[in-house]
Design a protein around this motif. Structure first.
Motif, PDB file in Angstrom:
ATOM      1  N   LEU A 287       1.452  -7.092   3.671  1.00  0.00           N
ATOM      2  CA  LEU A 287       2.820  -6.646   3.434  1.00  0.00           C
ATOM      3  C   LEU A 287       3.376  -5.814   4.578  1.00  0.00           C
ATOM      4  N   ASP A 288       4.673  -5.911   4.774  1.00  0.00           N
ATOM      5  CA  ASP A 288       5.406  -5.082   5.734  1.00  0.00           C
ATOM      6  C   ASP A 288       5.667  -3.740   5.053  1.00  0.00           C
ATOM      7  N   ASP A 289       5.328  -2.641   5.704  1.00  0.00           N
ATOM      8  CA  ASP A 289       5.464  -1.341   5.047  1.00  0.00           C
ATOM      9  C   ASP A 289       6.918  -0.870   4.900  1.00  0.00           C
ATOM     10  N   GLU A 290       7.857  -1.617   5.434  1.00  0.00           N
ATOM     11  CA  GLU A 290       9.269  -1.272   5.301  1.00  0.00           C
ATOM     12  C   GLU A 290       9.982  -2.104   4.240  1.00  0.00           C
ATOM     13  N   LYS A 291       9.246  -2.955   3.513  1.00  0.00           N
ATOM     14  CA  LYS A 291       9.864  -3.841   2.535  1.00  0.00           C
ATOM     15  C   LYS A 291       9.212  -3.689   1.168  1.00  0.00           C
ATOM     16  N   LEU A 292       9.956  -4.087   0.133  1.00  0.00           N
ATOM     17  CA  LEU A 292       9.444  -4.171  -1.225  1.00  0.00           C
ATOM     18  C   LEU A 292       9.499  -5.633  -1.650  1.00  0.00           C
ATOM     19  N   TYR A 293       8.520  -6.052  -2.454  1.00  0.00           N
ATOM     20  CA  TYR A 293       8.364  -7.446  -2.825  1.00  0.00           C
ATOM     21  C   TYR A 293       8.178  -7.597  -4.329  1.00  0.00           C
ATOM     22  N   THR A 294       8.612  -8.724  -4.866  1.00  0.00           N
ATOM     23  CA  THR A 294       8.289  -9.047  -6.249  1.00  0.00           C
ATOM     24  C   THR A 294       6.829  -9.512  -6.284  1.00  0.00           C
ATOM     25  N   ILE A 295       6.242  -9.546  -7.466  1.00  0.00           N
ATOM     26  CA  ILE A 295       4.872 -10.033  -7.605  1.00  0.00           C
ATOM     27  C   ILE A 295       4.763 -11.480  -7.138  1.00  0.00           C
ATOM     28  N   TYR A 296       5.825 -12.247  -7.326  1.00  0.00           N
ATOM     29  CA  TYR A 296       5.828 -13.645  -6.897  1.00  0.00           C
ATOM     30  C   TYR A 296       5.770 -13.745  -5.372  1.00  0.00           C
ATOM     31  N   GLU A 297       6.485 -12.874  -4.702  1.00  0.00           N
ATOM     32  CA  GLU A 297       6.464 -12.862  -3.229  1.00  0.00           C
ATOM     33  C   GLU A 297       5.113 -12.393  -2.716  1.00  0.00           C
ATOM     34  N   VAL A 298       4.552 -11.382  -3.355  1.00  0.00           N
ATOM     35  CA  VAL A 298       3.216 -10.917  -2.967  1.00  0.00           C
ATOM     36  C   VAL A 298       2.207 -12.054  -3.107  1.00  0.00           C
TER      37      VAL A 298
ATOM     38  N   GLY B  98       5.601  -2.217  -3.050  1.00  0.00           N
ATOM     39  CA  GLY B  98       5.484  -2.028  -1.618  1.00  0.00           C
ATOM     40  C   GLY B  98       4.297  -1.142  -1.318  1.00  0.00           C
ATOM     41  N   LEU B  99       4.058  -0.968  -0.053  1.00  0.00           N
ATOM     42  CA  LEU B  99       2.951  -0.122   0.377  1.00  0.00           C
ATOM     43  C   LEU B  99       3.306   1.341   0.228  1.00  0.00           C
ATOM     44  N   ALA B 100       2.379   2.126  -0.268  1.00  0.00           N
ATOM     45  CA  ALA B 100       2.553   3.587  -0.305  1.00  0.00           C
ATOM     46  C   ALA B 100       2.425   4.092   1.121  1.00  0.00           C
ATOM     47  N   LYS B 101       3.269   4.986   1.495  1.00  0.00           N
ATOM     48  CA  LYS B 101       3.222   5.504   2.874  1.00  0.00           C
ATOM     49  C   LYS B 101       2.529   6.831   2.921  1.00  0.00           C
TER      50      LYS B 101
ATOM     51  N   THR C  29      -4.416  -0.498  -6.446  1.00  0.00           N
ATOM     52  CA  THR C  29      -3.272   0.223  -7.016  1.00  0.00           C
ATOM     53  C   THR C  29      -2.896   1.473  -6.217  1.00  0.00           C
ATOM     54  N   GLU C  30      -3.851   2.170  -5.674  1.00  0.00           N
ATOM     55  CA  GLU C  30      -3.562   3.400  -4.937  1.00  0.00           C
ATOM     56  C   GLU C  30      -2.792   3.139  -3.646  1.00  0.00           C
ATOM     57  N   GLU C  31      -2.729   1.891  -3.212  1.00  0.00           N
ATOM     58  CA  GLU C  31      -2.034   1.555  -1.972  1.00  0.00           C
ATOM     59  C   GLU C  31      -0.615   1.034  -2.207  1.00  0.00           C
ATOM     60  N   PHE C  32      -0.163   1.014  -3.479  1.00  0.00           N
ATOM     61  CA  PHE C  32       1.142   0.467  -3.808  1.00  0.00           C
ATOM     62  C   PHE C  32       2.056   1.493  -4.448  1.00  0.00           C
ATOM     63  N   VAL C  33       3.357   1.267  -4.272  1.00  0.00           N
ATOM     64  CA  VAL C  33       4.395   1.965  -5.022  1.00  0.00           C
ATOM     65  C   VAL C  33       5.172   0.900  -5.779  1.00  0.00           C
ATOM     66  N   PHE C  34       5.907   1.337  -6.800  1.00  0.00           N
ATOM     67  CA  PHE C  34       6.635   0.417  -7.671  1.00  0.00           C
ATOM     68  C   PHE C  34       8.079   0.881  -7.795  1.00  0.00           C
ATOM     69  N   ALA C  35       9.018  -0.064  -7.724  1.00  0.00           N
ATOM     70  CA  ALA C  35      10.440   0.228  -7.953  1.00  0.00           C
ATOM     71  C   ALA C  35      10.896  -0.568  -9.168  1.00  0.00           C
TER      72      ALA C  35
END
Length: 88
Positions: free
Chosen positions: A23-34, A85-88, A67-73
């Motif tokens: 994943l790109d750390d500047e983008k958020l993705y749906t589960i389908y895109e992931v 997306g990736l947790a920064k 899970t610890e490497e992700f954030v959720f919107a």
């Protein structure tokens, strides 16, 4: 039904990439895109339902393992998927 290993010429180790490799750390993705990105596909590629379901079967446990490497919107609407997306 199980098959003999001898029926296959190419046996490879099962390995998963790390989230920051997918994943790109500047983008958020749906589960389908992931799920598509995990398979090296463009996140916007159209897939049939059966293929998409198989990809989700791989993506969901992979995300749960990391899970610890992700954030959720939250989704924009109740009938839309959330974004990860990736947790920064």
């Amino acid at each position: 039904m199980p098959v003999s290993r001898d029926e296959f010429e190419d046996l490879r180790p099962l390995s998963f990439r790390e989230p920051d490799e997918v994943l790109d750390d500047e983008k958020l993705y749906t589960i389908y895109e992931v799920a598509r990105l995990l398979q090296g596909l463009d996140p916007d590629v159209e897939l049939d339902v059966e293929t998409e379901n198989v990809l989700l079967d791989w993506a969901i446990p992979w995300m749960m393992t990391h899970t610890e490497e992700f954030v959720f919107a939250e989704p924009a609407a109740d009938d839309e998927p959330g974004y990860y997306g990736l947790a920064k």
